[in-house]
Design a protein around this motif. Structure first.
Motif, mmCIF file in Angstrom:
data_model
loop_
_atom_site.group_PDB
_atom_site.id
_atom_site.type_symbol
_atom_site.label_atom_id
_atom_site.label_comp_id
_atom_site.label_asym_id
_atom_site.label_seq_id
_atom_site.Cartn_x
_atom_site.Cartn_y
_atom_site.Cartn_z
ATOM 1 N N VAL A 12 0.884 -1.164 0.000
ATOM 2 C CA VAL A 12 0.000 0.000 0.000
ATOM 3 C C VAL A 12 0.914 1.203 0.000
ATOM 4 O O VAL A 12 1.630 1.457 0.965
ATOM 5 C CB VAL A 12 -0.913 0.030 1.249
ATOM 6 C CG1 VAL A 12 -1.785 1.273 1.242
ATOM 7 C CG2 VAL A 12 -1.760 -1.222 1.317
ATOM 8 N N ALA A 13 0.933 1.911 -1.107
ATOM 9 C CA ALA A 13 1.802 3.079 -1.249
ATOM 10 C C ALA A 13 1.202 3.989 -2.307
ATOM 11 O O ALA A 13 0.154 3.700 -2.872
ATOM 12 C CB ALA A 13 3.212 2.643 -1.624
ATOM 13 N N GLY A 14 1.889 5.056 -2.575
ATOM 14 C CA GLY A 14 1.459 5.966 -3.626
ATOM 15 C C GLY A 14 2.410 5.898 -4.802
ATOM 16 O O GLY A 14 3.576 5.556 -4.650
ATOM 17 N N GLY A 15 1.906 6.206 -5.981
ATOM 18 C CA GLY A 15 2.763 6.191 -7.161
ATOM 19 C C GLY A 15 3.324 4.810 -7.428
ATOM 20 O O GLY A 15 2.651 3.810 -7.299
ATOM 21 N N GLY A 16 4.607 4.755 -7.768
ATOM 22 C CA GLY A 16 5.253 3.482 -8.075
ATOM 23 C C GLY A 16 6.084 2.919 -6.946
ATOM 24 O O GLY A 16 6.757 1.913 -7.121
ATOM 25 N N CYS A 21 9.220 -1.535 -4.273
ATOM 26 C CA CYS A 21 9.471 -2.284 -3.034
ATOM 27 C C CYS A 21 9.177 -3.766 -3.224
ATOM 28 O O CYS A 21 9.952 -4.620 -2.776
ATOM 29 C CB CYS A 21 8.627 -1.734 -1.894
ATOM 30 S SG CYS A 21 9.144 -0.119 -1.322
ATOM 31 N N GLN A 22 8.073 -4.074 -3.904
ATOM 32 C CA GLN A 22 7.726 -5.477 -4.132
ATOM 33 C C GLN A 22 8.783 -6.183 -4.962
ATOM 34 O O GLN A 22 9.185 -7.304 -4.656
ATOM 35 C CB GLN A 22 6.366 -5.590 -4.819
ATOM 36 C CG GLN A 22 5.211 -5.386 -3.884
ATOM 37 C CD GLN A 22 3.901 -5.865 -4.482
ATOM 38 O OE1 GLN A 22 3.872 -6.694 -5.385
ATOM 39 N NE2 GLN A 22 2.804 -5.354 -3.961
ATOM 40 N N TYR A 23 9.247 -5.536 -6.018
ATOM 41 C CA TYR A 23 10.240 -6.175 -6.870
ATOM 42 C C TYR A 23 11.549 -6.387 -6.117
ATOM 43 O O TYR A 23 12.217 -7.407 -6.280
ATOM 44 C CB TYR A 23 10.459 -5.375 -8.154
ATOM 45 C CG TYR A 23 9.226 -5.351 -9.028
ATOM 46 C CD1 TYR A 23 8.484 -6.510 -9.252
ATOM 47 C CD2 TYR A 23 8.792 -4.182 -9.627
ATOM 48 C CE1 TYR A 23 7.337 -6.499 -10.033
ATOM 49 C CE2 TYR A 23 7.647 -4.169 -10.406
ATOM 50 C CZ TYR A 23 6.937 -5.328 -10.614
ATOM 51 O OH TYR A 23 5.806 -5.313 -11.393
ATOM 52 N N LEU A 25 11.812 -6.805 -2.830
ATOM 53 C CA LEU A 25 11.564 -7.906 -1.887
ATOM 54 C C LEU A 25 11.608 -9.262 -2.592
ATOM 55 O O LEU A 25 12.077 -10.248 -2.022
ATOM 56 C CB LEU A 25 10.223 -7.716 -1.182
ATOM 57 C CG LEU A 25 10.217 -6.654 -0.085
ATOM 58 C CD1 LEU A 25 8.791 -6.391 0.388
ATOM 59 C CD2 LEU A 25 11.096 -7.068 1.077
ATOM 60 N N CYS A 26 11.136 -9.311 -3.819
ATOM 61 C CA CYS A 26 11.229 -10.556 -4.595
ATOM 62 C C CYS A 26 12.680 -10.951 -4.815
ATOM 63 O O CYS A 26 13.040 -12.127 -4.703
ATOM 64 C CB CYS A 26 10.517 -10.414 -5.936
ATOM 65 S SG CYS A 26 8.745 -10.619 -5.831
ATOM 66 N N GLN A 27 13.525 -9.980 -5.130
ATOM 67 C CA GLN A 27 14.950 -10.265 -5.317
ATOM 68 C C GLN A 27 15.553 -10.838 -4.035
ATOM 69 O O GLN A 27 16.309 -11.805 -4.070
ATOM 70 C CB GLN A 27 15.707 -9.002 -5.722
ATOM 71 C CG GLN A 27 15.353 -8.502 -7.096
ATOM 72 C CD GLN A 27 15.945 -7.134 -7.379
ATOM 73 O OE1 GLN A 27 16.195 -6.345 -6.480
ATOM 74 N NE2 GLN A 27 16.166 -6.864 -8.650
ATOM 75 N N ILE A 28 15.207 -10.253 -2.909
ATOM 76 C CA ILE A 28 15.699 -10.744 -1.625
ATOM 77 C C ILE A 28 15.160 -12.150 -1.366
ATOM 78 O O ILE A 28 15.884 -13.044 -0.929
ATOM 79 C CB ILE A 28 15.304 -9.783 -0.489
ATOM 80 C CG1 ILE A 28 16.027 -8.447 -0.659
ATOM 81 C CG2 ILE A 28 15.601 -10.393 0.874
ATOM 82 C CD1 ILE A 28 15.483 -7.333 0.220
ATOM 83 N N GLY A 29 13.872 -12.338 -1.648
ATOM 84 C CA GLY A 29 13.248 -13.636 -1.429
ATOM 85 C C GLY A 29 13.874 -14.744 -2.256
ATOM 86 O O GLY A 29 14.012 -15.876 -1.785
ATOM 87 N N VAL A 30 14.255 -14.440 -3.478
ATOM 88 C CA VAL A 30 14.910 -15.440 -4.324
ATOM 89 C C VAL A 30 16.219 -15.880 -3.667
ATOM 90 O O VAL A 30 16.540 -17.068 -3.623
ATOM 91 C CB VAL A 30 15.147 -14.889 -5.745
ATOM 92 C CG1 VAL A 30 16.102 -15.764 -6.530
ATOM 93 C CG2 VAL A 30 13.818 -14.759 -6.475
ATOM 94 N N TYR A 31 16.961 -14.938 -3.130
ATOM 95 C CA TYR A 31 18.206 -15.273 -2.440
ATOM 96 C C TYR A 31 17.943 -16.177 -1.233
ATOM 97 O O TYR A 31 18.729 -17.057 -0.915
ATOM 98 C CB TYR A 31 18.930 -13.990 -2.001
ATOM 99 C CG TYR A 31 20.188 -14.256 -1.220
ATOM 100 C CD1 TYR A 31 21.365 -14.615 -1.872
ATOM 101 C CD2 TYR A 31 20.196 -14.185 0.169
ATOM 102 C CE1 TYR A 31 22.515 -14.879 -1.156
ATOM 103 C CE2 TYR A 31 21.345 -14.445 0.886
ATOM 104 C CZ TYR A 31 22.497 -14.795 0.221
ATOM 105 O OH TYR A 31 23.630 -15.068 0.937
ATOM 106 N N LEU A 32 16.809 -15.964 -0.569
ATOM 107 C CA LEU A 32 16.449 -16.757 0.609
ATOM 108 C C LEU A 32 15.721 -18.063 0.257
ATOM 109 O O LEU A 32 15.291 -18.784 1.138
ATOM 110 C CB LEU A 32 15.557 -15.921 1.536
ATOM 111 C CG LEU A 32 16.217 -14.680 2.137
ATOM 112 C CD1 LEU A 32 15.180 -13.844 2.867
ATOM 113 C CD2 LEU A 32 17.357 -15.068 3.052
ATOM 114 N N ASP A 33 15.571 -18.342 -1.033
ATOM 115 C CA ASP A 33 14.872 -19.531 -1.532
ATOM 116 C C ASP A 33 13.390 -19.549 -1.193
ATOM 117 O O ASP A 33 12.788 -20.609 -1.007
ATOM 118 C CB ASP A 33 15.532 -20.825 -1.039
ATOM 119 C CG ASP A 33 16.910 -21.035 -1.650
ATOM 120 O OD1 ASP A 33 17.082 -20.676 -2.828
ATOM 121 O OD2 ASP A 33 17.800 -21.539 -0.939
ATOM 122 N N LEU A 34 12.772 -18.375 -1.136
ATOM 123 C CA LEU A 34 11.320 -18.285 -1.007
ATOM 124 C C LEU A 34 10.702 -18.532 -2.379
ATOM 125 O O LEU A 34 11.330 -18.263 -3.404
ATOM 126 C CB LEU A 34 10.900 -16.895 -0.525
ATOM 127 C CG LEU A 34 11.087 -16.598 0.946
ATOM 128 C CD1 LEU A 34 10.893 -15.108 1.206
ATOM 129 C CD2 LEU A 34 10.110 -17.390 1.773
#
Length: 99
Positions: A12-16, A21-23, A25-34
């Motif tokens: 939940v944010a404004g603009g982009g 942030c989501q993208y 977090l996805c990069q971080i998650g890939v590193y963590l094997d999520l």
């Protein structure tokens, strides 16, 4: 701890800002094997009219509530698939077939 877990990201944010942030977090998650669900994505511009929340912070936008339900159902189904289980609806039909 995080490896091989199913995950979804909501913002939940404004603009982009929420998308960026989501993208990240996805990069971080890939590193963590999520393992993230691919669809549906959920981005909410919380400051764009009409109001999404009441004065107590309770969600009042029914369309957004429905979008959140879709994300949670997708996450539930994906989690069960990762665990090798099948999600069956009330009719007994396996809803994970073809998913």
């Amino acid at each position: 701890m995080w490896a091989n877990k199913a995950a979804a990201i909501l913002s939940v944010a404004g603009g982009g800002q929420g998308r960026r942030c989501q993208y990240h977090l996805c990069q971080i998650g890939v590193y963590l094997d999520l393992h993230f669900i691919n669809k549906p994505e959920f981005f909410l511009n919380g400051w764009q009219p009409p109001a999404k929340f009441d004065s107590d912070g309770k969600l009042i936008d029914l369309a957004i509530e429905e979008g959140l339900k879709e994300v949670l159902l997708s996450l539930q189904s994906f989690t069960l698939r990762l665990q090798g289980k099948n999600l069956k609806d009330k009719s007994g039909i396996d809803s994970s077939i073809g998913a």
